[in-house]
Design an enzyme around this catalytic site. Structure first.
Site, PDB file in Angstrom:
ATOM      1  N   TYR A 156       0.857  -1.200   0.000  1.00 25.59           N
ATOM      2  CA  TYR A 156       0.000   0.000   0.000  1.00 25.59           C
ATOM      3  C   TYR A 156       0.893   1.252   0.000  1.00 25.59           C
ATOM      4  CZ  TYR A 156      -4.329   2.627   0.677  1.00 25.59           C
ATOM      5  OH  TYR A 156      -5.394   3.482   0.516  1.00 25.59           O
ATOM      6  N   LYS A 163      -3.000   8.492   3.015  1.00 22.32           N
ATOM      7  CA  LYS A 163      -4.230   8.309   3.816  1.00 22.32           C
ATOM      8  C   LYS A 163      -4.035   8.833   5.240  1.00 22.32           C
ATOM      9  CE  LYS A 163      -7.145   6.340   0.886  1.00 22.32           C
ATOM     10  NZ  LYS A 163      -8.208   7.167   0.257  1.00 22.32           N
TER      11      LYS A 163
HETATM   12  P1  NAD Z   1     -12.678   3.733  -7.833  1.00 14.16           P
HETATM   13  O1  NAD Z   1     -11.599   3.502  -8.825  1.00 14.16           O
HETATM   14  O2  NAD Z   1     -14.040   3.361  -8.206  1.00 14.16           O
HETATM   15  O3  NAD Z   1     -12.652   5.242  -7.326  1.00 14.16           O
HETATM   16  C1  NAD Z   1     -11.489   6.054  -7.322  1.00 14.16           C
HETATM   17  C2  NAD Z   1     -11.873   7.355  -7.954  1.00 14.16           C
HETATM   18  O4  NAD Z   1     -10.823   8.316  -7.894  1.00 14.16           O
HETATM   19  C3  NAD Z   1     -12.251   7.204  -9.442  1.00 14.16           C
HETATM   20  O5  NAD Z   1     -13.566   7.643  -9.651  1.00 14.16           O
HETATM   21  C4  NAD Z   1     -11.260   8.106 -10.130  1.00 14.16           C
HETATM   22  O6  NAD Z   1     -11.791   8.742 -11.285  1.00 14.16           O
HETATM   23  C5  NAD Z   1     -10.962   9.118  -9.029  1.00 14.16           C
HETATM   24  N1  NAD Z   1      -9.773   9.916  -9.285  1.00 14.16           N
HETATM   25  C6  NAD Z   1      -8.480   9.523  -9.382  1.00 14.16           C
HETATM   26  N2  NAD Z   1      -7.685  10.569  -9.700  1.00 14.16           N
HETATM   27  C7  NAD Z   1      -8.498  11.654  -9.808  1.00 14.16           C
HETATM   28  C8  NAD Z   1      -8.285  13.033 -10.148  1.00 14.16           C
HETATM   29  N3  NAD Z   1      -7.060  13.515 -10.423  1.00 14.16           N
HETATM   30  N4  NAD Z   1      -9.354  13.867 -10.167  1.00 14.16           N
HETATM   31  C9  NAD Z   1     -10.592  13.393  -9.896  1.00 14.16           C
HETATM   32  N5  NAD Z   1     -10.873  12.109  -9.572  1.00 14.16           N
HETATM   33  C10 NAD Z   1      -9.823  11.257  -9.546  1.00 14.16           C
HETATM   34  O7  NAD Z   1     -12.205   2.907  -6.525  1.00 14.16           O
HETATM   35  P2  NAD Z   1     -12.785   2.885  -5.042  1.00 14.16           P
HETATM   36  O8  NAD Z   1     -12.212   1.655  -4.451  1.00 14.16           O
HETATM   37  O9  NAD Z   1     -14.240   3.113  -5.047  1.00 14.16           O
HETATM   38  O10 NAD Z   1     -12.033   4.114  -4.338  1.00 14.16           O
HETATM   39  C11 NAD Z   1     -12.715   5.190  -3.742  1.00 14.16           C
HETATM   40  C12 NAD Z   1     -12.079   5.587  -2.428  1.00 14.16           C
HETATM   41  O11 NAD Z   1     -12.217   4.532  -1.493  1.00 14.16           O
HETATM   42  C13 NAD Z   1     -10.583   5.900  -2.522  1.00 14.16           C
HETATM   43  O12 NAD Z   1     -10.291   7.005  -1.679  1.00 14.16           O
HETATM   44  C14 NAD Z   1      -9.960   4.642  -1.946  1.00 14.16           C
HETATM   45  O13 NAD Z   1      -8.695   4.904  -1.390  1.00 14.16           O
HETATM   46  C15 NAD Z   1     -10.976   4.319  -0.869  1.00 14.16           C
HETATM   47  N6  NAD Z   1     -10.931   2.951  -0.345  1.00 14.16           N
HETATM   48  C16 NAD Z   1     -11.033   1.880  -1.187  1.00 14.16           C
HETATM   49  C17 NAD Z   1     -10.999   0.590  -0.673  1.00 14.16           C
HETATM   50  C18 NAD Z   1     -11.076  -0.610  -1.577  1.00 14.16           C
HETATM   51  O14 NAD Z   1     -10.673  -1.703  -1.152  1.00 14.16           O
HETATM   52  N7  NAD Z   1     -11.594  -0.495  -2.770  1.00 14.16           N
HETATM   53  C19 NAD Z   1     -10.881   0.396   0.723  1.00 14.16           C
HETATM   54  C20 NAD Z   1     -10.801   1.518   1.549  1.00 14.16           C
HETATM   55  C21 NAD Z   1     -10.828   2.798   1.009  1.00 14.16           C
HETATM   56  O1  0WE Z   2      -6.959   3.028  -1.673  1.00 22.08           O
HETATM   57  C1  0WE Z   2      -6.937   1.975  -2.263  1.00 22.08           C
HETATM   58  C2  0WE Z   2      -6.425   1.891  -3.694  1.00 22.08           C
HETATM   59  C3  0WE Z   2      -6.142   3.236  -4.285  1.00 22.08           C
HETATM   60  C4  0WE Z   2      -5.339   3.194  -5.558  1.00 22.08           C
HETATM   61  C5  0WE Z   2      -5.401   2.166  -6.483  1.00 22.08           C
HETATM   62  C6  0WE Z   2      -4.626   2.219  -7.646  1.00 22.08           C
HETATM   63  C7  0WE Z   2      -4.614   1.119  -8.658  1.00 22.08           C
HETATM   64  C8  0WE Z   2      -4.230   1.602 -10.028  1.00 22.08           C
HETATM   65  C9  0WE Z   2      -4.485   4.253  -5.799  1.00 22.08           C
HETATM   66  N1  0WE Z   2      -3.742   4.331  -6.915  1.00 22.08           N
HETATM   67  C10 0WE Z   2      -3.798   3.344  -7.834  1.00 22.08           C
HETATM   68  N2  0WE Z   2      -3.027   3.454  -8.948  1.00 22.08           N
HETATM   69  C11 0WE Z   2      -3.139   2.637 -10.007  1.00 22.08           C
HETATM   70  O2  0WE Z   2      -2.375   2.762 -10.991  1.00 22.08           O
HETATM   71  N3  0WE Z   2      -7.356   0.838  -1.597  1.00 22.08           N
HETATM   72  C12 0WE Z   2      -7.666   0.927  -0.204  1.00 22.08           C
HETATM   73  C13 0WE Z   2      -7.429  -0.497  -2.238  1.00 22.08           C
HETATM   74  C14 0WE Z   2      -6.123  -1.175  -2.007  1.00 22.08           C
HETATM   75  O3  0WE Z   2      -5.052  -0.886  -2.771  1.00 22.08           O
HETATM   76  C15 0WE Z   2      -3.990  -1.628  -2.288  1.00 22.08           C
HETATM   77  C16 0WE Z   2      -4.413  -2.394  -1.199  1.00 22.08           C
HETATM   78  C17 0WE Z   2      -5.785  -2.092  -1.009  1.00 22.08           C
HETATM   79  C18 0WE Z   2      -6.688  -2.618   0.049  1.00 22.08           C
HETATM   80  C19 0WE Z   2      -2.668  -1.683  -2.722  1.00 22.08           C
HETATM   81  C20 0WE Z   2      -1.778  -2.538  -2.083  1.00 22.08           C
HETATM   82  C21 0WE Z   2      -2.183  -3.286  -1.012  1.00 22.08           C
HETATM   83  C22 0WE Z   2      -3.511  -3.224  -0.545  1.00 22.08           C
END
Ligand code: NAD
Ligand code: 0WE
Length: 256
Positions: A156, A163
């Protein structure tokens, strides 16, 4: 029960139907809120248009790259013109260059650090500042975070550091905006299979790990993030600000 009747909200971070932002937007909509949406760029326009239009043909939809101050200014000017006020804002945006999430944290480049922090943490401050003048009746700002901010989750990496900055920013924003009755909180979600997660090597193993080790022995569902998002947006959470709420099936309490 229309918990959010009469509330106006804006949602940042819908990419597709699996986005956490979409789950929370649907819950806010069902609770009676009127919503505006933004999308990152032309690439995502059609997707988000199709989803947003299910809330009615006049749903406000605007492009917004959160690294661009002009975009942010235009978005809140348009919200001001259309609604004149705002109560809710969801920040569900994160990005770090792929290579920064693969190798060692030790090798994080200056540019990867800058981008991760600009997009995933600074943007909350910029968006909160844009929203503030419209939140004249008080408001609730919700941002998405992850446990990698406080403990090492292998790979991560710089996202964990970003974060941590997002969570600390939530506390400082809560202090600044509290006198105006604007609350600022984070939801720390367990892993969810979204676009942002799917590209990550070993993500499926991580879902299995949570199933095995979380007290509830399962993973969190998008609807459950929607329900928590609705609670934080509602008057039920009127005395909750600056907090990180864990919506992770209890994983965060475990020591082993
Ligand atoms: P997602 O890919 O659906 O959402 C990420 C969003 O970030 C996308 O809509 C993308 O367009 C937007 N984004 C990236 N760069 C941007 C920019 N320069 N300007 C505007 N928008 C931008 O994935 P998600 O998992 O729904 O992620 C949403 C949030 O949830 C993130 O903050 C992620 O860290 C957090 N999160 C995700 C998980 C997981 O396991 N998926 C767990 C905990 C927290
Ligand atoms: O916040 C996240 C992921 C956010 C994210 C994902 C990507 C994938 C594609 C940010 N940047 C990028 N850049 C890319 O090019 N999570 C909480 C999901 C997540 O991501 C991980 C996790 C978990 C959980 C990455 C490594 C280990 C665990």
């Amino acid at each position: 029960m229309s918990l959010l009747a009469g509330k106006i909200g804006i949602v940042f971070g819908v990419a597709n139907k699996r986005s956490i932002a979409w789950a929370i937007a649907q819950a806010w909509h069902k609770a009676g809120a009127r919503l505006a949406f933004t999308y990152q760029g032309e690439r995502l326009k059609e997707n988000v248009e199709e989803l947003a239009s299910t809330f009615g043909p006049d749903t406000l939809l605007m492009p917004c790259d959160v690294t661009k101050d002009e975009d942010i200014a235009r978005v809140f000017a348009e919200v001001g013109q259309k609604f004149g006020k705002l109560h809710l804002m969801l920040h569900s945006v994160a990005f770090a260059p792929k290579e920064a999430l693969e190798g060692e944290f030790l090798n994080t480049s200056r540019e990867a650090f800058r981008m991760a922090h600009d997009i995933s943490a600074y943007s909350l401050i910029a968006l909160a500042r844009g929203a503030a003048p419209l939140m004249t009746e008080g408001g609730s700002i919700v941002a998405m975070t992850y446990y990698g901010s406080e403990k090492v989750v292998p790979h991560y990496n710089v996202m964990g550091v970003a974060k941590a900055a997002l969570e600390a920013s939530t506390r400082y924003l809560a202090y600044d905006m509290g006198p105006k009755k604007v609350r600022v909180n984070c939801i720390s979600a367990g892993p969810v299979n979204t676009l942002a997660a799917r590209g990550i090597a070993g993500f499926m193993d991580m879902l299995k790990h949570y199933e095995a080790h979380s007290p509830l022995k399962r993973n969190v569902l998008p609807d459950e993030l929607g329900a928590t998002g609705t609670f934080l947006a509602s008057d039920g959470a009127a005395a909750i600000t600056g907090q990180v709420l864990y919506v992770d099936c209890g994983y965060q309490i475990m020591g082993m």
